[in-house]
Design an enzyme around this catalytic site. Structure first.
Site: not given
Ligand code: ADP
Ligand code: DAR
Length: 344
Positions: A114, A213, A217, A259, A261, A268, A297, A302
């Site tokens: 993404r 966010e 995305r 953010c 990051t 990501r 993760r 997250e």
């Molecule tokens: P991001 O910040 O990259 O959008 P999150 O960690 O918040 O990601 O995850 C968002 C959604 O994407 C969650 O439901 C997570 O389970 C899903 N997800 C992330 N990576 C994968 C993957 N490799 N395969 C399937 N689902 C994924």
């Molecule tokens: N709440 C933020 C998360 C930082 C990275 N993740 C994001 N942007 N979704 C923290 O300071 O933990």
């Protein structure tokens, strides 16, 4: 508005605690961007959530310049990226070396890559108003529904979506969860669920979240470990969307995001991967992850936990590296993790 230097707890580990000195606080506390975004708003998430890792959010492109005395050292530490560094983009799938194999398929459950994007000449999520957020939803969803071929699909606003459909999309890892406490304190959940929604193609291999966010995305994902195919689809999708939506970008920081990051590529690249043995040797697991610039993760997004020995493994670097390098980081790290798992 007068407010005092935050009383950070001794246990605070965030980059906010580390870099917000009383001197910087005094220098910035009365400043406002042209959208009225203040230091108080920028640091509120980290003040309200002492367990934050970063703790700050930008409200607009200007925030990164106006609050630079605080943002610059945070960006330097997280990304290893200095004030004079220039971000370079390379989204060309031909430059990626990521051959799939039966071994990769044996361990990798699914692959998702993404990027975050925000619409040019508008505030970011923490400072956007209701009308501007609605404008983003209308313009972006219209552009997405004009896409054709594999990218063709439908936009589903969150407002009016049944809880059953919403929960199913979240359970299937397609949709974002309702904003967490970090996003809440950053002002990113305001007017929820107004203006939020998800676009996806029929196969659910190409999806776009609107106004979570970040304002977009853009996601490519599928079952299995064909990282090259996922990256190629994303590269094509971003190129198509960019024909009709201008993204907020700076020479220095790349694609701008709320953010810090996510600056730069805002990419990501992740796999959900079965590493049950490594999961019992976290010291070794984390050492390999660190060596390959990876983040570990849980599998429900997250701040979630792993389940059944399955982990979400992704690139940690996003700024000062190209899109190809982000995916190469993840691919090379996954190869090393699989070799370690096989050796146990
Ligand atoms: P991001 O910040 O990259 O959008 P999150 O960690 O918040 O990601 O995850 C968002 C959604 O994407 C969650 O439901 C997570 O389970 C899903 N997800 C992330 N990576 C994968 C993957 N490799 N395969 C399937 N689902 C994924
Ligand atoms: N709440 C933020 C998360 C930082 C990275 N993740 C994001 N942007 N979704 C923290 O300071 O933990």
């Amino acid at each position: 508005m007068h407010y005092q230097f935050p009383a950070f707890e001794k246990t605070c580990q965030s980059l906010l605690c580390k870099y917000l000195t009383p001197e910087i606080f005094e220098a910035l506390k009365e400043k406002k961007t042209s959208h009225g975004y203040t230091l108080h708003q920028a640091i509120n998430s980290g003040v309200q959530n002492p367990d934050s890792s970063i703790g700050v959010y930008a409200g607009d492109a200007e925030s990164y310049a106006l609050f630079a005395p605080l943002f610059d050292p945070i960006i330097q530490e997280y990304h290893g990226f200095g004030v004079d560094d220039i971000h370079q983009s390379n989204f060309n799938p031909n430059d990626l070396h990521a051959p799939s194999s039966s071994t990769m398929e044996e361990y990798i459950v699914s692959t998702r890559i993404r990027v975050g994007r925000n619409v040019d000449n508008l505030p970011l999520g923490p400072a956007i108003n209701q009308a501007q957020r609605h404008e983003v939803e209308m313009n972006v969803s219209r552009a997405l529904e004009a896409l054709e071929g594999e990218l063709g699909g439908t936009y589903f606003p969150l407002q009016g979506m049944s809880e059953t459909d919403r929960n199913q999309l979240i359970a299937d890892h397609f949709l974002f969860k309702a904003g967490d406490r970090f996003l809440e304190a950053a002002g990113l959940n305001r007017d929820w669920p107004q203006g939020r929604g998800i676009f996806h193609n029929n196969a659910k291999t190409f999806l776009v979240w609107i106004n979570e966010e970040d304002q977009l995305r853009i996601i490519s994902m599928q079952q299995g470990g064909d990282i090259q195919a996922v990256f190629t689809r994303l590269s094509h999708a971003v190129r198509e969307i960019e024909k009709s939506v201008g993204f907020s970008y700076s020479e220095h920081l790349g694609y701008l995001t709320s953010c810090p990051t996510n600056l730069g590529t805002a990419m990501r690249a992740s796999v959900h991967i079965k590493l049950p043995k490594l999961g019992h040797d976290m010291k070794r697991f984390e050492a390999i992850a660190s060596q390959h610039h990876l983040q570990i993760r849980g599998i429900h997004g997250e701040h979630s936990e792993s389940e059944g020995g399955i982990y979400d493994i992704s690139n940690r670097r996003r700024l000062g590296v190209s899109e190809v390098q982000c995916v190469q980081d993840m691919y090379d790290g996954v190869v090393a993790l699989i070799a370690a798992e096989q050796s146990l």
